[in-house]
Scaffold this active site. Structure first.
Site, PDB file in Angstrom:
ATOM      1  N   GLY A 178       3.553   6.473   8.376  1.00  0.00           N
ATOM      2  CA  GLY A 178       4.940   6.547   7.930  1.00  0.00           C
ATOM      3  C   GLY A 178       5.737   5.341   8.367  1.00  0.00           C
ATOM      4  O   GLY A 178       6.819   5.066   7.838  1.00  0.00           O
ATOM      5  N   ASN A 179       5.217   4.587   9.347  1.00  0.00           N
ATOM      6  CA  ASN A 179       5.874   3.348   9.789  1.00  0.00           C
ATOM      7  C   ASN A 179       5.628   2.186   8.833  1.00  0.00           C
ATOM      8  O   ASN A 179       6.346   1.189   8.862  1.00  0.00           O
ATOM      9  CB  ASN A 179       5.384   2.921  11.176  1.00  0.00           C
ATOM     10  CG  ASN A 179       6.156   3.568  12.312  1.00  0.00           C
ATOM     11  OD1 ASN A 179       5.625   4.406  13.031  1.00  0.00           O
ATOM     12  ND2 ASN A 179       7.417   3.182  12.466  1.00  0.00           N
ATOM     13  N   SER A 180       4.597   2.296   8.011  1.00  0.00           N
ATOM     14  CA  SER A 180       4.249   1.185   7.131  1.00  0.00           C
ATOM     15  C   SER A 180       5.433   0.690   6.314  1.00  0.00           C
ATOM     16  O   SER A 180       6.151   1.472   5.687  1.00  0.00           O
ATOM     17  CB  SER A 180       3.146   1.606   6.152  1.00  0.00           C
ATOM     18  OG  SER A 180       1.876   1.451   6.707  1.00  0.00           O
ATOM     19  N   ASP A 226      -0.098  -7.499   1.169  1.00  0.00           N
ATOM     20  CA  ASP A 226       0.437  -6.165   1.429  1.00  0.00           C
ATOM     21  C   ASP A 226       1.962  -6.162   1.489  1.00  0.00           C
ATOM     22  O   ASP A 226       2.562  -5.466   2.312  1.00  0.00           O
ATOM     23  CB  ASP A 226      -0.158  -5.574   2.709  1.00  0.00           C
ATOM     24  CG  ASP A 226      -0.072  -4.047   2.755  1.00  0.00           C
ATOM     25  OD1 ASP A 226       0.248  -3.444   1.708  1.00  0.00           O
ATOM     26  OD2 ASP A 226      -0.314  -3.466   3.828  1.00  0.00           O
ATOM     27  N   HIS A 248       0.807  -1.220   0.000  1.00  0.00           N
ATOM     28  CA  HIS A 248       0.000   0.000   0.000  1.00  0.00           C
ATOM     29  C   HIS A 248       0.843   1.275   0.000  1.00  0.00           C
ATOM     30  O   HIS A 248       0.340   2.347  -0.340  1.00  0.00           O
ATOM     31  CB  HIS A 248      -1.000  -0.004   1.177  1.00  0.00           C
ATOM     32  CG  HIS A 248      -0.420   0.249   2.525  1.00  0.00           C
ATOM     33  ND1 HIS A 248      -0.240  -0.753   3.465  1.00  0.00           N
ATOM     34  CD2 HIS A 248       0.001   1.391   3.132  1.00  0.00           C
ATOM     35  CE1 HIS A 248       0.254  -0.231   4.567  1.00  0.00           C
ATOM     36  NE2 HIS A 248       0.420   1.066   4.401  1.00  0.00           N
ATOM     37  N   LEU A 269      -8.453 -23.294  -2.670  1.00  0.00           N
ATOM     38  CA  LEU A 269      -9.250 -24.509  -2.490  1.00  0.00           C
ATOM     39  C   LEU A 269     -10.603 -24.371  -3.157  1.00  0.00           C
ATOM     40  O   LEU A 269     -11.089 -25.312  -3.778  1.00  0.00           O
ATOM     41  CB  LEU A 269      -9.416 -24.823  -0.997  1.00  0.00           C
ATOM     42  CG  LEU A 269     -10.242 -26.065  -0.638  1.00  0.00           C
ATOM     43  CD1 LEU A 269      -9.634 -27.334  -1.250  1.00  0.00           C
ATOM     44  CD2 LEU A 269     -10.347 -26.211   0.883  1.00  0.00           C
ATOM     45  N   ILE A 296      -2.669   0.113  11.925  1.00  0.00           N
ATOM     46  CA  ILE A 296      -2.982   0.469  13.301  1.00  0.00           C
ATOM     47  C   ILE A 296      -4.492   0.480  13.459  1.00  0.00           C
ATOM     48  O   ILE A 296      -5.225   0.702  12.499  1.00  0.00           O
ATOM     49  CB  ILE A 296      -2.415   1.848  13.706  1.00  0.00           C
ATOM     50  CG1 ILE A 296      -2.925   2.952  12.763  1.00  0.00           C
ATOM     51  CG2 ILE A 296      -0.902   1.804  13.757  1.00  0.00           C
ATOM     52  CD1 ILE A 296      -2.498   4.344  13.162  1.00  0.00           C
TER      53      ILE A 296
END
Length: 350
Positions: free
Chosen positions: A212-214, A136, A106, A269, A232
């Protein structure tokens, strides 16, 4: 709804209710004050060596963490000259000595250009090797000298335990090289990927994670990556001590496929599972799927997979997601009071 599912409806309800309730958001920063992407969207217990301090982990790992700056072209007006650009800031880390960088999908979704900045301030243009909206995870590549490339080691996220100490390193609000710490608050969580596919076995942590931590690493106290910080859950869009990371075992599998071929194939499946007494019920079977070919029917209850009990739908999905197309699963099912065994050869999810 599975007990551990962090569902998209939580975020939707918060938005519809004018901010009442907790919203689940991705943790990148789009360059505007207070902005966040509200996407309706396991440190290992390996005790082979003594734990490091938070400072020691940070000293070892910070040089491997990069800032990711992604720019996307956007149409801001229907009139000529109304086009512009949108900037997003996230985090990544050096995956190998070949110049491959891992981050969240993302963070770079829709980007027309991507640059990464190392801890010493040097900046390089990055190319997108591949990305997977179902987990992700994305891989970037930079042509940087070997002196800049310090790969982090991926740990075994299946060995994570609640209470283990963790360290997160990232660039919240563009503040590069920020270090926060905490513990593993829960394991086995289920979060939603950008394409609404469930991501199984996510790690929950109380280490401070903000926009910004992503894409940044969540490390154990041996300095190994046990997840990528991705989301979060928050009432106000900031850190409320409930963060989630994509587990490192998933990252390892997806990144290796992206580096090898630029794409990912997910096992399929072909059933819609539901929780049932004594196992996992089947509420639908996709025509022509692996389940259909194996003879599974609506109303069947899967009690074992490869001889091991399954008790809820998230467990079954986790088993499938850990497999590859072409793998065989031996399913023990209960049907009309009788028990039988079928073998399904997993297909590829389209």
């Amino acid at each position: 709804m599975p007990r551990n599912r962090i569902a998209a409806v939580v975020a939707a309800a918060a938005l519809a209710g004018g901010g009442a309730g907790a919203a689940l958001t991705t943790a990148f920063h789009d360059g505007s004050p207070g902005a966040a992407s509200t996407t309706v969207v396991r440190p290992t217990s390996n005790v082979a060596s003594a734990d490091l301090s938070v400072g020691e982990v940070a000293k070892l790992a910070t040089k491997s963490v990069v800032e990711v700056d992604a720019t996307a072209s956007v149409s801001s007006s229907p009139f000529p000259g109304g086009n512009g650009s949108r900037a997003a800031e996230g985090t990544g880390f050096v995956y190998d000595a070949d110049g491959n960088i891992v981050t969240n999908q993302h963070v770079i979704s829709g980007a027309s250009s991507v640059r990464v900045k190392f801890s010493d301030g040097s900046t390089y243009k990055a190319t997108v090797v591949g990305s997977d909206p179902s987990t992700d995870v994305a891989v970037l590549h930079v042509d940087a000298p070997s002196s800049k490339l310090h790969p982090l080691t991926l740990g075994d996220s299946s060995r994570v335990s609640v209470g283990d100490g963790v360290v997160a390193i990232g660039n919240p609000f563009g503040l590069d090289g920020t270090v926060t710490s905490g513990i593993v608050s829960a394991v086995g969580r289920e979060i939603s990927a950008p394409d609404d596919t469930p991501i199984e076995n996510a790690i929950q942590t109380d280490a401070a994670i903000n926009h910004g931590n992503s894409g940044g690493p969540l490390l154990d106290l041996q300095g190994q990556v046990i997840g990528i910080t991705s989301q979060i859950q928050s009432e106000g869009g900031g850190n409320d001590g409930v963060g989630f990371a994509v587990p490192s075992n998933t990252v390892k599998s997806i990144a290796s496929q992206l580096i090898s071929s630029g794409k990912v194939e997910h096992a399929f499946l072909g059933v819609t599972p539901t929780n049932a007494s004594g196992g996992v019920g089947i509420s639908s079977v996709k025509s022509g799927s692996a389940a259909d070919d194996a003879g599974l029917k609506v109303g069947d209850v899967v009690t074992q997979v490869n001889g091991k009990p399954v008790t809820d739908q998230s467990q079954l999905r986790a088993i499938i997601s850990a497999r590859k197309p072409g793998d065989k699963l031996t399913l023990t099912i209960r049907r009309d009071g009788a028990t039988k065994t079928v073998v399904a050869t997993l297909g590829t999810r389209s």
